[in-house]
Design an enzyme around this catalytic site. Sequence first.
Site, mmCIF file in Angstrom:
data_model
loop_
_atom_site.group_PDB
_atom_site.id
_atom_site.type_symbol
_atom_site.label_atom_id
_atom_site.label_comp_id
_atom_site.label_asym_id
_atom_site.label_seq_id
_atom_site.Cartn_x
_atom_site.Cartn_y
_atom_site.Cartn_z
ATOM 1 C CG ASP A 88 -2.030 1.001 1.155
ATOM 2 O OD1 ASP A 88 -1.796 2.122 0.656
ATOM 3 O OD2 ASP A 88 -3.141 0.663 1.583
ATOM 4 C CE LYS A 103 -6.486 11.110 1.032
ATOM 5 N NZ LYS A 103 -7.760 11.150 1.794
ATOM 6 N NE ARG A 107 -6.530 -10.378 -13.455
ATOM 7 C CZ ARG A 107 -7.548 -11.152 -13.054
ATOM 8 N NH1 ARG A 107 -8.243 -11.825 -13.936
ATOM 9 N NH2 ARG A 107 -7.835 -11.230 -11.770
#
Length: 289
Positions: A193, A197, A267
């Site tokens: 992740d 911000k 993918r």
Amino acid sequence: MSDSLNAPEAGSPGASEQPGSSGSSGSSGEHPPHFPGVSVRHTRTKGEPRFPDGPKADPAGSHFERRIRSFQPRRSRVTAGQADALQRLWPKWGLDIDGQTVVDLGELFGNGNPVVLEIGFGMGEATAQMAAGDPGTNILAVDVHTPGQGNLLNLADQNGLSNVRVANGDAIILLREMLTADSLDGLRVYFPDPWPKKRHHKRRLIQPEFLSLAATRLKPGGLVHCATDWEPYAEQMLEVLTAHPDFENTRADGGFAPRPEFRPLTRFEGQGLDKGHVVNDLLFRRVQP
């Protein structure tokens, strides 16, 4: 395959009822039958585990300090195939990160082959491909995303992969409490992740403190391999890894590395590349203390 693909909250809907079901299993107390490709759910009593023989909802419980984490909970449905794999294979190939025991990796895998820790494997397709391509290397794959755990176990079973183990919980607790010094031959963190911000940058996994911990568990020469399609995070990774005294860049020019052949093109990654995203790989080696 992000370390943010995380476990549903305890008691959250992990699967749906069979079509036409009232949610009751009848007077016999038996669960409804599973149908391939159909999500499954039965009405659980309060406190009943989601998968009695599978991963625990919160394996470490409250044994360890609360801190800012690099992952966040996410509700997601579990298919019948994933649920079946969790029930059948977790006792054999699963590991709950409870922080209470030290793991003997040779015993866990049943051999003395090199072990690579992968943090955040998503649905596990790339992990299964890497395990199949290098059967002499064991992969300890960590995530808290229950459908992904079931999917990877299912892929390992279907493809006869005996070199994959799936760990459920916080990778920091695994590294700090459950693995011994110099026990790992490599560390993989693919597409974590990015926490884009600025106020969330402190949640990013690749930080000096994390690398210091990882260095104590990696053998000298062990490879840290990161990949991300978020360029600002890639730049931060490169800066932090370059500055850390326990690691050296495998690239003589000190920059990013081309994607090595052993890391499959996923993918998701392919879709990003089609949209013009730039994917950066970083390959750093643990230096001799």
